[in-house]
Scaffold this motif. Structure first.
Motif, mmCIF file in Angstrom:
data_model
loop_
_atom_site.group_PDB
_atom_site.id
_atom_site.type_symbol
_atom_site.label_atom_id
_atom_site.label_comp_id
_atom_site.label_asym_id
_atom_site.label_seq_id
_atom_site.Cartn_x
_atom_site.Cartn_y
_atom_site.Cartn_z
ATOM 1 N N ARG A 224 -22.599 9.555 33.747
ATOM 2 C CA ARG A 224 -21.861 10.722 34.232
ATOM 3 C C ARG A 224 -22.379 11.973 33.543
ATOM 4 N NH1 ARG A 224 -17.658 12.447 30.643
ATOM 5 N NH2 ARG A 224 -17.395 11.033 28.871
ATOM 6 N N GLY A 225 -22.136 13.107 34.181
ATOM 7 C CA GLY A 225 -22.411 14.380 33.561
ATOM 8 C C GLY A 225 -21.246 14.807 32.695
ATOM 9 N N PRO A 226 -21.334 15.961 32.051
ATOM 10 C CA PRO A 226 -20.236 16.438 31.201
ATOM 11 C C PRO A 226 -18.993 16.748 32.028
ATOM 12 C CG PRO A 226 -22.284 17.669 30.808
ATOM 13 C CD PRO A 226 -22.491 16.876 32.043
ATOM 14 N N ASP A 227 -17.829 16.649 31.400
ATOM 15 C CA ASP A 227 -16.589 17.076 32.051
ATOM 16 C C ASP A 227 -16.736 18.536 32.467
ATOM 17 O OD1 ASP A 227 -15.596 14.593 31.525
ATOM 18 O OD2 ASP A 227 -14.143 15.231 30.011
ATOM 19 N N GLY A 228 -16.270 18.840 33.658
ATOM 20 C CA GLY A 228 -16.350 20.205 34.155
ATOM 21 C C GLY A 228 -17.568 20.480 35.010
ATOM 22 N N LEU A 229 -18.542 19.550 35.032
ATOM 23 C CA LEU A 229 -19.753 19.781 35.815
ATOM 24 C C LEU A 229 -19.439 19.944 37.298
ATOM 25 C CD1 LEU A 229 -22.857 19.849 36.184
ATOM 26 C CD2 LEU A 229 -22.771 17.352 36.394
ATOM 27 N N LEU A 230 -18.617 19.032 37.837
ATOM 28 C CA LEU A 230 -18.309 19.110 39.269
ATOM 29 C C LEU A 230 -17.463 20.335 39.593
ATOM 30 C CD1 LEU A 230 -17.690 15.340 40.101
ATOM 31 C CD2 LEU A 230 -19.763 16.691 40.427
ATOM 32 N N ALA A 231 -16.695 20.803 38.634
ATOM 33 C CA ALA A 231 -15.955 22.058 38.838
ATOM 34 C C ALA A 231 -16.927 23.230 38.949
ATOM 35 C CB ALA A 231 -14.973 22.288 37.691
ATOM 36 N N ALA A 232 -17.976 23.207 38.114
ATOM 37 C CA ALA A 232 -18.997 24.254 38.195
ATOM 38 C C ALA A 232 -19.738 24.169 39.524
ATOM 39 C CB ALA A 232 -19.968 24.124 37.024
ATOM 40 N N PHE A 233 -20.016 22.951 39.971
ATOM 41 C CA PHE A 233 -20.620 22.774 41.294
ATOM 42 C C PHE A 233 -19.688 23.325 42.377
ATOM 43 C CE2 PHE A 233 -23.652 18.891 40.633
ATOM 44 C CZ PHE A 233 -24.480 19.680 39.852
ATOM 45 N N ARG A 234 -18.388 23.042 42.231
ATOM 46 C CA ARG A 234 -17.424 23.443 43.257
ATOM 47 C C ARG A 234 -17.424 24.954 43.465
ATOM 48 N NH1 ARG A 234 -12.664 21.338 45.528
ATOM 49 N NH2 ARG A 234 -12.109 22.722 47.241
ATOM 50 N N ARG A 235 -17.581 25.695 42.402
ATOM 51 C CA ARG A 235 -17.594 27.154 42.544
ATOM 52 C C ARG A 235 -18.777 27.617 43.400
ATOM 53 N NH1 ARG A 235 -15.215 26.568 37.366
ATOM 54 N NH2 ARG A 235 -17.207 26.425 36.261
ATOM 55 N N VAL A 236 -19.902 26.929 43.260
ATOM 56 C CA VAL A 236 -21.063 27.233 44.104
ATOM 57 C C VAL A 236 -20.791 26.793 45.542
ATOM 58 C CG1 VAL A 236 -23.522 26.780 44.488
ATOM 59 C CG2 VAL A 236 -22.638 27.018 42.148
ATOM 60 N N LEU A 237 -20.257 25.602 45.706
ATOM 61 C CA LEU A 237 -19.973 25.083 47.040
ATOM 62 C C LEU A 237 -19.028 25.998 47.810
ATOM 63 C CD1 LEU A 237 -19.417 21.288 46.202
ATOM 64 C CD2 LEU A 237 -21.549 22.397 46.906
ATOM 65 N N ASP A 238 -18.006 26.483 47.124
ATOM 66 C CA ASP A 238 -17.018 27.338 47.783
ATOM 67 C C ASP A 238 -17.647 28.614 48.336
ATOM 68 O OD1 ASP A 238 -14.983 25.546 47.385
ATOM 69 O OD2 ASP A 238 -14.063 26.612 45.706
ATOM 70 N N ARG A 239 -18.625 29.150 47.626
ATOM 71 C CA ARG A 239 -19.277 30.369 48.104
ATOM 72 C C ARG A 239 -20.008 30.135 49.423
ATOM 73 N NH1 ARG A 239 -21.248 31.015 42.771
ATOM 74 N NH2 ARG A 239 -23.403 30.785 43.519
ATOM 75 N N HIS A 240 -20.407 28.874 49.645
ATOM 76 C CA HIS A 240 -21.159 28.548 50.860
ATOM 77 C C HIS A 240 -20.295 27.817 51.887
ATOM 78 C CE1 HIS A 240 -25.186 29.551 49.163
ATOM 79 N NE2 HIS A 240 -24.633 29.178 48.007
ATOM 80 N N GLY A 241 -19.033 27.576 51.566
ATOM 81 C CA GLY A 241 -18.163 26.843 52.489
ATOM 82 C C GLY A 241 -18.463 25.362 52.569
ATOM 83 N N ILE A 242 -19.153 24.821 51.570
ATOM 84 C CA ILE A 242 -19.559 23.413 51.570
ATOM 85 C C ILE A 242 -18.429 22.534 51.037
ATOM 86 C CG2 ILE A 242 -21.232 21.758 50.626
ATOM 87 C CD1 ILE A 242 -23.188 24.158 50.375
ATOM 88 N N GLY A 267 -11.154 19.050 36.814
ATOM 89 C CA GLY A 267 -10.038 19.599 37.572
ATOM 90 C C GLY A 267 -9.882 21.101 37.549
ATOM 91 N N GLN A 268 -10.733 21.802 36.810
ATOM 92 C CA GLN A 268 -10.599 23.257 36.753
ATOM 93 C C GLN A 268 -10.728 23.888 38.135
ATOM 94 O OE1 GLN A 268 -12.769 21.308 35.102
ATOM 95 N NE2 GLN A 268 -13.349 22.165 33.112
ATOM 96 N N ALA A 269 -11.424 23.223 39.037
ATOM 97 C CA ALA A 269 -11.632 23.770 40.384
ATOM 98 C C ALA A 269 -10.647 23.197 41.388
ATOM 99 C CB ALA A 269 -13.063 23.498 40.833
ATOM 100 N N GLY A 270 -9.682 22.399 40.915
ATOM 101 C CA GLY A 270 -8.722 21.802 41.831
ATOM 102 C C GLY A 270 -9.262 20.545 42.484
ATOM 103 N N PRO A 271 -8.488 19.949 43.387
ATOM 104 C CA PRO A 271 -8.880 18.676 44.000
ATOM 105 C C PRO A 271 -10.027 18.841 44.982
ATOM 106 C CG PRO A 271 -6.900 19.524 45.047
ATOM 107 C CD PRO A 271 -7.177 20.427 43.866
#
Length: 434
Positions: A224-242, A267-271
């Motif tokens: 696994r990556g560090p905790d919070g990695l997918l939240a950081a990804f989510r912020r990028v995804l949201d900008r593109h509607g992904i 979970g910083q980026a929500g579900p």
């Protein structure tokens, strides 16, 4: 305990004659498991094993759990099957509970018969909703054995074909201890993976539908990556509607101890927009499913049903199993016994050169070894001692440890002792060969 009297060659020969050559079995002399109770199973020769793999993380609570077997028997006495063409109280009740537990707002649930089918459905929903067949996935990932899920699997040892209905873009982030970002701090690792994601999106043509990611990679060896990695990804995804699809087939239901779902470590980026589950929910009965925001779940314009998904008998098993898990707080038990087990393995790492890394969390622990041969040898020695474990990793070099979540502290210590002895024997053999 040393096991004896393994099954006859007759059954193995019959197996080879009528089942695919690519259908893998464990051990030089494969065993047949005939019954189980609690955290133990027995083979056809009468040998008892402490089960630290649970049929690939599927016996979630315990073998022959009375509450589940009783629920299955009672439902079987009424009706086994109806299909989704008819209303079903057990299916609706289970869907209501899972929707609430998922954390996804305005959630709807679709039941399948496996994790592969659940991920396949999630990909169908995402590509339809976004009108795109481009999918982001993590390197070293595994999402199933169907045509579409093989197409988003980043672990090449589990990808039998390069053909796919999807265009998959693979990004870094699933493996912390290997690859170009290994020497970075967690914060730097996350930043580098986000930059890689941004770069990949810059190369994509048009709309990308979704990112599918396991919070802890299962077949990949519990990396696994560090905790919070997918939240950081989510912020990028949201900008593109992904969309973000969290593959919780192996990480769900409290197995990681710290969280009920693997995504909650990010979970910083929500579900996520979509969550898939399977494995342990019905404690061995064939069940998987998808949870998604209503607008995503309802995006299909054609008719669809499921003949076996959400059947009365699997829902009865899942309801009883989920109730037991929550009432006995098995998530907390996974955290407690997993911490104890990990401490024993970390101590062994200091004395055994073959133990390169102990990883994972809760009762989802991986042990990285030098190569597949060493992992196979350890697996064999563990079986001889009376312990069942699994293997994984890109090259089959990692051990996977995932007992039922009702594991006791005494059993955790017993299993750790057996596993350390198996590792010690494999280490000695490797040293002798060198």
């Amino acid at each position: 305990m040393t096991t004896t009297d393994l099954p006859s060659e007759t059954l193995r020969a019959r197996h080879r004659a009528v089942l695919p050559a690519w259908l893998a079995t464990y051990y030089r002399e494969p065993i047949e498991l005939t019954h189980g109770e609690g955290r133990y199973v027995w083979d056809s020769a009468g040998n008892r094993y402490l089960d630290f793999f649970g049929g690939i993380l599927t016996t979630m609570t315990a073998h022959a759990l009375p509450e589940v077997t009783r629920a299955v028997a009672e439902q079987a006495g009424r009706i086994l099957h109806t299909s989704t063409l008819y209303l079903s109280t057990p299916m609706v009740e289970l869907a209501e509970q899972i929707a609430e537990l998922s954390g996804i707002p305005d959630a709807k649930v679709f039941f399948t018969t496996s994790g592969t089918e659940a991920n396949d459905t999630a990909l169908l929903l995402a590509t339809t909703y976004r009108r795109s067949n481009q999918i982001l996935a993590l390197r070293n990932s595994y999402h199933g054995r169907s045509f579409s899920t093989v197409g988003v699997t980043g672990n090449t040892s589990w990808s039998p074909t390069s053909l796919s209905p999807l265009q998959t873009l693979y990004v870094h982030g699933g493996v912390r201890a290997a690859g170009p970002y290994t020497q970075l701090s967690d914060a730097e690792f996350t930043a580098a993976c986000v930059a890689d994601l941004e770069d990949m999106l810059g190369q994509a043509e048009g709309t990308v539908a979704a990112l599918i990611a396991e919070p802890i990679q299962g077949v990949g060896g519990f990396t696994r990556g560090p905790d919070g990695l997918l939240a950081a990804f989510r912020r990028v995804l949201d900008r593109h509607g992904i969309l973000w699809i969290s593959d919780e087939v192996q990480t769900g239901w409290g197995r990681t101890g710290d969280h009920f779902w693997g995504w909650q470590a990010h979970g910083q980026a929500g579900p996520p927009d979509v969550l898939t589950f399977a494995k342990g929910i019905a404690n061995g009965m064939s069940m998987g499913g998808v949870v998604a925001r209503a607008e995503v779940m309802d995006c299909l314009g054609a008719n669809s049903i499921s003949t076996f998904g959400g059947s009365p008998i699997t829902c009865a098993a899942a309801l009883a199993n989920l109730r037991y898990l929550l009432e006995h707080d098995l998530q907390a038990n996974a955290r407690r016994t997993g911490t104890l087990l990990r401490a024993q393995l970390e101590a062994a790492r200091l004395e055994l050169p073959i133990v390169r890394e102990v990883r994972g969390r809760g009762l989802m622990l991986g042990v990285a070894l030098p190569d597949a041969a060493t992992a196979t040898a350890t697996l064999e020695h563990a079986r001889e001692l009376g312990l069942l474990i699994g293997k994984g990793g890109r090259g089959g070099e990692a051990l996977r440890i995932a007992p039922p979540l009702s594991l006791t502290e005494a059993e955790a210590l017993e299993g750790a002792k057996l596993l350390v002895e198996a590792l010690r024997r494999a280490d000695a053999e490797r040293g002798a060969e060198a």
